[in-house]
Design a protein around this motif. Structure first.
Motif, PDB file in Angstrom:
ATOM      1  N   ARG A  10       0.795  -1.199   0.031  1.00 52.68           N
ATOM      2  CA  ARG A  10      -0.020  -0.039  -0.109  1.00 52.68           C
ATOM      3  C   ARG A  10       0.995   1.256  -0.087  1.00 52.68           C
ATOM      4  O   ARG A  10       1.945   1.259   0.742  1.00 52.68           O
ATOM      5  CB  ARG A  10      -0.983  -0.052   1.220  1.00 52.68           C
ATOM      6  N   HIS A  71      -1.800  -6.421   5.321  1.00 49.40           N
ATOM      7  CA  HIS A  71      -3.151  -6.933   5.494  1.00 49.40           C
ATOM      8  C   HIS A  71      -3.369  -8.065   6.372  1.00 49.40           C
ATOM      9  O   HIS A  71      -2.462  -8.915   6.463  1.00 49.40           O
ATOM     10  CB  HIS A  71      -4.229  -6.986   4.429  1.00 49.40           C
ATOM     11  N   GLU A  72      -4.464  -8.760   6.365  1.00 49.25           N
ATOM     12  CA  GLU A  72      -4.873 -10.090   7.003  1.00 49.25           C
ATOM     13  C   GLU A  72      -3.993 -11.336   6.394  1.00 49.25           C
ATOM     14  O   GLU A  72      -3.490 -11.944   7.381  1.00 49.25           O
ATOM     15  CB  GLU A  72      -6.337 -10.056   7.109  1.00 49.25           C
ATOM     16  N   GLY A 147     -11.424  -9.804   4.345  1.00 51.50           N
ATOM     17  CA  GLY A 147     -11.738  -8.515   3.890  1.00 51.50           C
ATOM     18  C   GLY A 147     -13.067  -8.262   3.237  1.00 51.50           C
ATOM     19  O   GLY A 147     -13.131  -7.552   2.297  1.00 51.50           O
ATOM     20  N   ASP A 189     -10.102   1.293  16.583  1.00 53.17           N
ATOM     21  CA  ASP A 189      -8.589   1.012  16.070  1.00 53.17           C
ATOM     22  C   ASP A 189      -7.780   1.491  17.194  1.00 53.17           C
ATOM     23  O   ASP A 189      -8.237   2.451  17.929  1.00 53.17           O
ATOM     24  CB  ASP A 189      -8.440   1.905  14.729  1.00 53.17           C
ATOM     25  N   HIS A 254      -7.501  -3.570  14.783  1.00 51.82           N
ATOM     26  CA  HIS A 254      -8.813  -3.251  14.314  1.00 51.82           C
ATOM     27  C   HIS A 254      -9.926  -4.322  14.748  1.00 51.82           C
ATOM     28  O   HIS A 254      -9.785  -5.401  14.681  1.00 51.82           O
ATOM     29  CB  HIS A 254      -8.941  -3.339  12.852  1.00 51.82           C
ATOM     30  N   ARG A 272      -3.678  -6.233  13.050  1.00 49.77           N
ATOM     31  CA  ARG A 272      -2.830  -5.480  11.715  1.00 49.77           C
ATOM     32  C   ARG A 272      -3.393  -4.101  11.613  1.00 49.77           C
ATOM     33  O   ARG A 272      -4.536  -3.686  12.169  1.00 49.77           O
ATOM     34  CB  ARG A 272      -3.031  -6.250  10.570  1.00 49.77           C
ATOM     35  N   GLY A 275      -7.884  -0.997   7.734  1.00 49.06           N
ATOM     36  CA  GLY A 275      -7.955  -0.766   6.072  1.00 49.06           C
ATOM     37  C   GLY A 275      -8.366   0.716   5.760  1.00 49.06           C
ATOM     38  O   GLY A 275      -8.573   1.399   6.474  1.00 49.06           O
ATOM     39  N   GLY A 276      -8.737   0.854   4.301  1.00 49.84           N
ATOM     40  CA  GLY A 276      -9.580   2.164   4.156  1.00 49.84           C
ATOM     41  C   GLY A 276      -8.349   3.115   4.392  1.00 49.84           C
ATOM     42  O   GLY A 276      -7.189   2.881   4.157  1.00 49.84           O
ATOM     43  N   PRO A 355      -9.731  -1.253  -3.844  1.00 54.30           N
ATOM     44  CA  PRO A 355     -10.533  -1.903  -2.728  1.00 54.30           C
ATOM     45  C   PRO A 355     -11.579  -1.558  -2.784  1.00 54.30           C
ATOM     46  O   PRO A 355     -12.228  -0.394  -2.882  1.00 54.30           O
ATOM     47  CB  PRO A 355      -9.711  -1.541  -1.282  1.00 54.30           C
ATOM     48  N   TYR A 356     -12.951  -2.578  -2.635  1.00 53.56           N
ATOM     49  CA  TYR A 356     -14.129  -2.283  -2.558  1.00 53.56           C
ATOM     50  C   TYR A 356     -14.559  -1.446  -3.796  1.00 53.56           C
ATOM     51  O   TYR A 356     -15.653  -0.531  -3.726  1.00 53.56           O
ATOM     52  CB  TYR A 356     -14.568  -1.367  -1.310  1.00 53.56           C
TER      53      TYR A 356
END
Length: 386
Positions: A10, A71-72, A147, A189, A254, A272, A275-276, A355-356
Motif C-alpha cells: 500500500r 493486511h490479514e 476483507g 482502532d 482493528h 494489523r 484498512g481504508g 479496494p471495494y
C-alpha cells in the motif's frame, strides 16, 4: 539501509517506510504490483508460508530488520518468518490463528462477550442444517475473513448453493457460517501493548463492509467521545476483554462490533493495520501515526511516543469513491459540490478498481461530528446518483 520485508503493498505505508529510512522488500500477490523501482517478488498465494519463505531465502537479502503485513492475509506468514529468521515482533504462529480464523476467534472468547453464533460449513452441509442452527438468515464467509471478499448474506437454498461455488476446494475448515446481525457497525482502532489498551479511537461505518463489497460504497468517520462516552467505554472494555482472552501480542489492531438494543455484539478483530483510510483519518484527527507504530513494532520497538488527545478540534472521515452509475462524474464535480480535505477520482473507464471497487477517495472533516456524518452521507448519495 536496513531491509524490512513487507507482505502486501500500500502506497501510504511505503511512504512511511521511506520516512523511516528503511528499504522495503515487497511480497505481493496478483493483481497487486509495487511501483517501478521497488524491490519485490510475486507469489501465487501469500498465505502459503513455504512459498513466502522460499522467496526470502532465494532473494539473499542483506541487513534484514523485520517483517510486517499490510493486511490479514500476511499476518500468519509474517509470524512464521519472524520465527525462522530470528526477527523481532510476534513469532507465535499458533496465537496468530485466533486472529485469522473467525470460528477459532469466536470460540476463544469468554461467555459474557455477546457474539454471532458461528460454525464451520462444508459443501456437504445443508442449508436446512444451518438455518436450524443459526437462524433464517446466514452469513457465509471464508474462515480467514479476506476483507469481506466472498462474504455473502444468504436467505434461500439457491443463494447458499451459489455462494458455495465461490469455494472450489474441498476443506472442513475453509468456510464459516454465522448468524446474521442486522445492526449498524462501529469499530475501534488502536494500539495494544504489554497486555493493555494503550490508545484507541472509535469510528462508524456508513454501511457495512459486506454491503460495500457487493456494490455499495465504503465510508467511515471518527466519533466524538464527548457525544458518545458510554459507547467509547463499552468498546474499550470489549477490546480489553477480547485481546486479553485471545492473548494478543503487542500490535496495532482493528475490532468491529454491532450496535443493537441489547448492547454491543462482537463482530471480529485483527492484529494489523486498519484498512481504508482509517490510519490517515486517525493521524489527521489525533496526530497518532499508526503506520509508524506498526513499523516500530516490526523493528522490535515499544510504542513509547506520546499519543494524541481524546478531544480533537476537528474530526475526519473518508469515502472510497466508486465509478458513477451515469459514467459522467468527474473529480471537478466533487470539488465543486463539497468542501474536501483531499480527493482523487478517476472517471476513465479503464481505471483499475481498488479496494471495494473504488476508483478514488475523498477525505472530509468538521468540528462537529454530526455534520461530518451528514456530509459523508451526501457525498455517498452524490457518488451513487451523480
Amino acid at each position: 539501509m536496513p531491509t524490512l520485508i513487507v507482505i502486501g503493498y500500500r502506497g501510504d505505508l511505503d511512504r512511511a517506510l521511506r520516512r523511516r529510512g528503511l528499504d522495503p522488500f515487497y511480497i505481493v500477490q496478483a493483481p497487486a504490483s509495487p511501483p517501478e523501482g521497488r524491490r519485490s517478488a510475486c507469489v501465487s498465494d501469500m498465505e502459503n508460508v513455504q512459498e513466502v519463505l522460499r522467496v526470502i531465502l532465494s532473494a539473499d537479502l542483506d541487513d534484514l530488520a523485520g517483517v510486517l503485513s499490510v493486511h490479514e492475509m500476511g499476518v500468519f506468514p509474517a509470524a512464521c518468518l519472524r520465527q525462522q529468521l530470528g526477527l523481532p515482533g510476534n513469532a507465535d504462529a499458533k496465537k496468530v490463528l485466533y486472529f485469522r480464523d473467525k470460528y477459532l476467534q469466536k470460540s476463544g472468547l469468554p461467555p459474557q462477550i455477546r457474539r454471532a453464533r458461528c460454525r464451520y460449513a462444508t459443501k456437504e452441509t445443508s442449508f436446512e442444517d444451518l438455518v436450524e442452527d443459526l437462524g433464517d438468515t446466514v452469513v457465509i464467509k471464508p474462515a480467514t475473513g479476506a476483507g469481506s471478499l466472498r462474504t455473502n448474506i444468504v436467505r434461500t437454498p439457491e443463494e447458499y448453493a451459489q455462494c458455495l461455488e465461490l469455494f472450489p476446494g474441498k476443506s472442513d475448515v475453509e468456510i464459516v457460517a454465522e448468524s446474521f446481525m442486522d445492526a449498524p457497525e462501529v469499530f475501534i482502532d488502536g494500539i495494544w501493548s504489554n497486555g493493555g489498551l494503550r490508545w484507541s479511537s472509535v469510528s462508524r461505518y456508513h454501511a457495512s463492509p459486506v454491503s460495500a463489497a457487493q456494490g455499495g460504497i465504503l465510508a467511515a468517520h471518527l466519533l466524538d467521545r464527548r457525544r458518545h462516552p458510554e459507547l467509547f467505554q463499552q468498546l474499550e472494555t470489549l477490546a480489553g476483554q477480547v485481546f486479553t482472552s485471545l492473548d494478543a501480542p503487542d500490535c496495532v489492531f482493528h475490532l468491529e462490533a454491532f450496535l443493537s438494543e441489547a448492547g454491543l455484539t462482537f463482530g471480529e478483530c485483527a492484529v494489523r493495520l486498519p484498512g481504508g483510510l482509517s490510519p490517515q483519518a486517525n493521524e489527521l484527527t489525533y496526530g497518532v501515526d499508526l503506520f509508524d507504530v506498526e513499523i516500530g513494532l516490526a523493528l522490535g520497538e515499544a510504542p513509547t511516543r506520546a499519543l494524541g488527545s481524546q478531544a480533537p478540534e476537528r474530526f475526519y472521515g473518508y469515502v472510497l469513491l466508486r465509478p458513477s452509475s451515469s459514467g459522467h462524474l468527474t473529480q471537478q464535480d466533487f470539488e465543486r459540490s463539497f468542501r474536501l480535505e483531499d480527493i482523487t477520482y478517476s472517471s476513465s473507464p479503464d481505471t483499475p478498481l481498488g479496494p471495494y471497487g473504488s476508483v478514488g477517495h475523498a477525505v472530509v472533516s468538521d468540528p462537529d461530528e454530526l455534520q461530518l456524518q451528514k456530509t459523508i452521507e451526501e457525498i455517498v448519495r452524490f457518488n451513487e446518483v451523480g
